[in-house]
Design a protein around this motif. Structure first.
Motif, PDB file in Angstrom:
ATOM      1  N   LEU A 199      -2.564  67.984  11.056  1.00 28.52           N
ATOM      2  CA  LEU A 199      -3.807  67.986  12.142  1.00 28.52           C
ATOM      3  C   LEU A 199      -4.266  69.302  12.408  1.00 28.52           C
ATOM      4  O   LEU A 199      -5.600  69.326  12.250  1.00 28.52           O
ATOM      5  CB  LEU A 199      -3.366  67.596  13.577  1.00 28.52           C
ATOM      6  N   VAL A 200      -3.787  70.385  12.348  1.00 29.74           N
ATOM      7  CA  VAL A 200      -4.242  71.581  12.278  1.00 29.74           C
ATOM      8  C   VAL A 200      -4.773  71.983  11.179  1.00 29.74           C
ATOM      9  O   VAL A 200      -5.791  72.730  11.074  1.00 29.74           O
ATOM     10  CB  VAL A 200      -3.249  72.671  12.758  1.00 29.74           C
ATOM     11  N   ARG A 201      -4.178  71.487   9.996  1.00 30.12           N
ATOM     12  CA  ARG A 201      -4.895  71.923   8.445  1.00 30.12           C
ATOM     13  C   ARG A 201      -6.164  71.298   8.493  1.00 30.12           C
ATOM     14  O   ARG A 201      -7.150  71.760   7.956  1.00 30.12           O
ATOM     15  CB  ARG A 201      -3.945  71.560   7.700  1.00 30.12           C
ATOM     16  N   GLU A 202      -6.282  69.811   9.049  1.00 29.14           N
ATOM     17  CA  GLU A 202      -7.479  69.181   9.070  1.00 29.14           C
ATOM     18  C   GLU A 202      -8.622  70.003   9.858  1.00 29.14           C
ATOM     19  O   GLU A 202      -9.800  70.128   9.341  1.00 29.14           O
ATOM     20  CB  GLU A 202      -7.379  67.867   9.512  1.00 29.14           C
ATOM     21  N   HIS A 209      -0.832  77.131  20.998  1.00 32.06           N
ATOM     22  CA  HIS A 209      -2.075  77.710  20.319  1.00 32.06           C
ATOM     23  C   HIS A 209      -2.652  76.460  19.876  1.00 32.06           C
ATOM     24  O   HIS A 209      -3.906  76.594  19.492  1.00 32.06           O
ATOM     25  CB  HIS A 209      -1.632  78.574  19.369  1.00 32.06           C
ATOM     26  N   PHE A 210      -2.148  75.224  19.830  1.00 38.00           N
ATOM     27  CA  PHE A 210      -2.857  74.077  18.980  1.00 38.00           C
ATOM     28  C   PHE A 210      -2.634  72.934  19.849  1.00 38.00           C
ATOM     29  O   PHE A 210      -1.852  71.886  19.174  1.00 38.00           O
ATOM     30  CB  PHE A 210      -2.545  73.847  17.633  1.00 38.00           C
ATOM     31  N   PRO A 211      -2.778  72.705  21.139  1.00 38.11           N
ATOM     32  CA  PRO A 211      -2.610  71.615  21.693  1.00 38.11           C
ATOM     33  C   PRO A 211      -3.105  70.309  21.345  1.00 38.11           C
ATOM     34  O   PRO A 211      -4.197  70.275  20.670  1.00 38.11           O
ATOM     35  CB  PRO A 211      -3.248  71.843  23.162  1.00 38.11           C
ATOM     36  N   THR A 212      -2.485  69.173  21.295  1.00 35.01           N
ATOM     37  CA  THR A 212      -2.892  67.919  20.812  1.00 35.01           C
ATOM     38  C   THR A 212      -3.789  67.223  21.914  1.00 35.01           C
ATOM     39  O   THR A 212      -3.588  67.428  22.773  1.00 35.01           O
ATOM     40  CB  THR A 212      -1.734  66.999  20.486  1.00 35.01           C
ATOM     41  N   PRO A 213      -4.888  66.712  21.202  1.00 32.32           N
ATOM     42  CA  PRO A 213      -5.898  66.239  22.173  1.00 32.32           C
ATOM     43  C   PRO A 213      -5.303  64.877  23.050  1.00 32.32           C
ATOM     44  O   PRO A 213      -4.540  64.261  22.298  1.00 32.32           O
ATOM     45  CB  PRO A 213      -7.112  65.762  21.320  1.00 32.32           C
ATOM     46  N   THR A 214      -5.707  64.763  24.259  1.00 33.70           N
ATOM     47  CA  THR A 214      -5.111  63.487  24.906  1.00 33.70           C
ATOM     48  C   THR A 214      -6.100  62.260  24.691  1.00 33.70           C
ATOM     49  O   THR A 214      -7.466  62.516  24.517  1.00 33.70           O
ATOM     50  CB  THR A 214      -5.281  63.869  26.381  1.00 33.70           C
ATOM     51  N   ARG A 215      -5.571  61.309  24.247  1.00 36.38           N
ATOM     52  CA  ARG A 215      -6.359  60.065  23.924  1.00 36.38           C
ATOM     53  C   ARG A 215      -6.169  58.993  25.079  1.00 36.38           C
ATOM     54  O   ARG A 215      -5.192  58.598  25.653  1.00 36.38           O
ATOM     55  CB  ARG A 215      -5.810  59.437  22.505  1.00 36.38           C
ATOM     56  N   ARG A 245      -6.106  82.952  12.476  1.00 40.54           N
ATOM     57  CA  ARG A 245      -5.230  83.949  12.557  1.00 40.54           C
ATOM     58  C   ARG A 245      -3.964  83.536  12.839  1.00 40.54           C
ATOM     59  O   ARG A 245      -2.745  83.855  12.265  1.00 40.54           O
ATOM     60  CB  ARG A 245      -5.505  85.326  13.087  1.00 40.54           C
ATOM     61  N   LEU A 246      -3.563  82.776  14.062  1.00 43.59           N
ATOM     62  CA  LEU A 246      -2.488  82.158  14.358  1.00 43.59           C
ATOM     63  C   LEU A 246      -1.811  81.218  13.500  1.00 43.59           C
ATOM     64  O   LEU A 246      -0.672  81.100  13.339  1.00 43.59           O
ATOM     65  CB  LEU A 246      -2.641  81.541  15.934  1.00 43.59           C
ATOM     66  N   TYR A 247      -2.704  80.495  12.840  1.00 42.59           N
ATOM     67  CA  TYR A 247      -2.251  79.255  11.854  1.00 42.59           C
ATOM     68  C   TYR A 247      -1.572  80.035  10.708  1.00 42.59           C
ATOM     69  O   TYR A 247      -0.475  79.848  10.114  1.00 42.59           O
ATOM     70  CB  TYR A 247      -3.528  78.551  11.528  1.00 42.59           C
ATOM     71  N   ARG A 253     -13.042  73.535  12.753  1.00 43.13           N
ATOM     72  CA  ARG A 253     -12.855  73.372  13.886  1.00 43.13           C
ATOM     73  C   ARG A 253     -11.811  74.407  14.725  1.00 43.13           C
ATOM     74  O   ARG A 253     -11.472  74.297  15.989  1.00 43.13           O
ATOM     75  CB  ARG A 253     -12.424  72.095  14.323  1.00 43.13           C
ATOM     76  N   LEU A 254     -11.287  75.278  14.111  1.00 46.53           N
ATOM     77  CA  LEU A 254     -10.444  76.248  14.706  1.00 46.53           C
ATOM     78  C   LEU A 254     -11.326  77.600  15.138  1.00 46.53           C
ATOM     79  O   LEU A 254     -12.247  78.135  14.538  1.00 46.53           O
ATOM     80  CB  LEU A 254      -9.401  76.713  13.786  1.00 46.53           C
ATOM     81  N   THR A 255     -10.877  78.147  16.138  1.00 45.95           N
ATOM     82  CA  THR A 255     -11.502  79.496  16.536  1.00 45.95           C
ATOM     83  C   THR A 255     -10.906  80.458  15.739  1.00 45.95           C
ATOM     84  O   THR A 255      -9.946  80.621  14.926  1.00 45.95           O
ATOM     85  CB  THR A 255     -11.085  79.874  17.927  1.00 45.95           C
TER      86      THR A 255
END
Length: 82
Positions: free
Chosen positions: A16-19, A75-81, A32-34, A25-27
């Motif tokens: 998901l972070v890679r996507e 650093h990469f919280p998952t969105p709440t659905r 850098r953190l990724y 969509r990443l700051t």
């Protein structure tokens, strides 16, 4: 959660972070953190490969999984659905 299920869960979160990275969509800080996360995963993998036995490798994997999960949560919280 067993090791395989936990690994699958972490891999899904990393995908998901890679996507998000691919979609822009990443700051800049998250980019850098990724990269830092990738280096940590590589380091953990090298340590596991050098472990003297399976038990040591599994212990390193468990520590690494906790570190990765904590890093993703911070650093990469998952969105709440809803």
């Amino acid at each position: 959660m067993d090791m395989e299920a936990e690994a699958d869960d972490l891999l899904a979160r990393i995908r998901l972070v890679r996507e998000d990275l691919a979609a822009g969509r990443l700051t800049p800080r998250q980019v850098r953190l990724y990269a830092r996360l990738g280096r940590e995963v590589e380091r953990i993998t090298r340590c596991m490969d050098l472990a003297p036995d399976c038990e040591a490798a599994e212990a390193l994997w468990a520590q690494g999984a906790n570190l990765i999960r904590s890093f993703l949560d911070e650093h990469f919280p998952t969105p709440t659905r809803h």
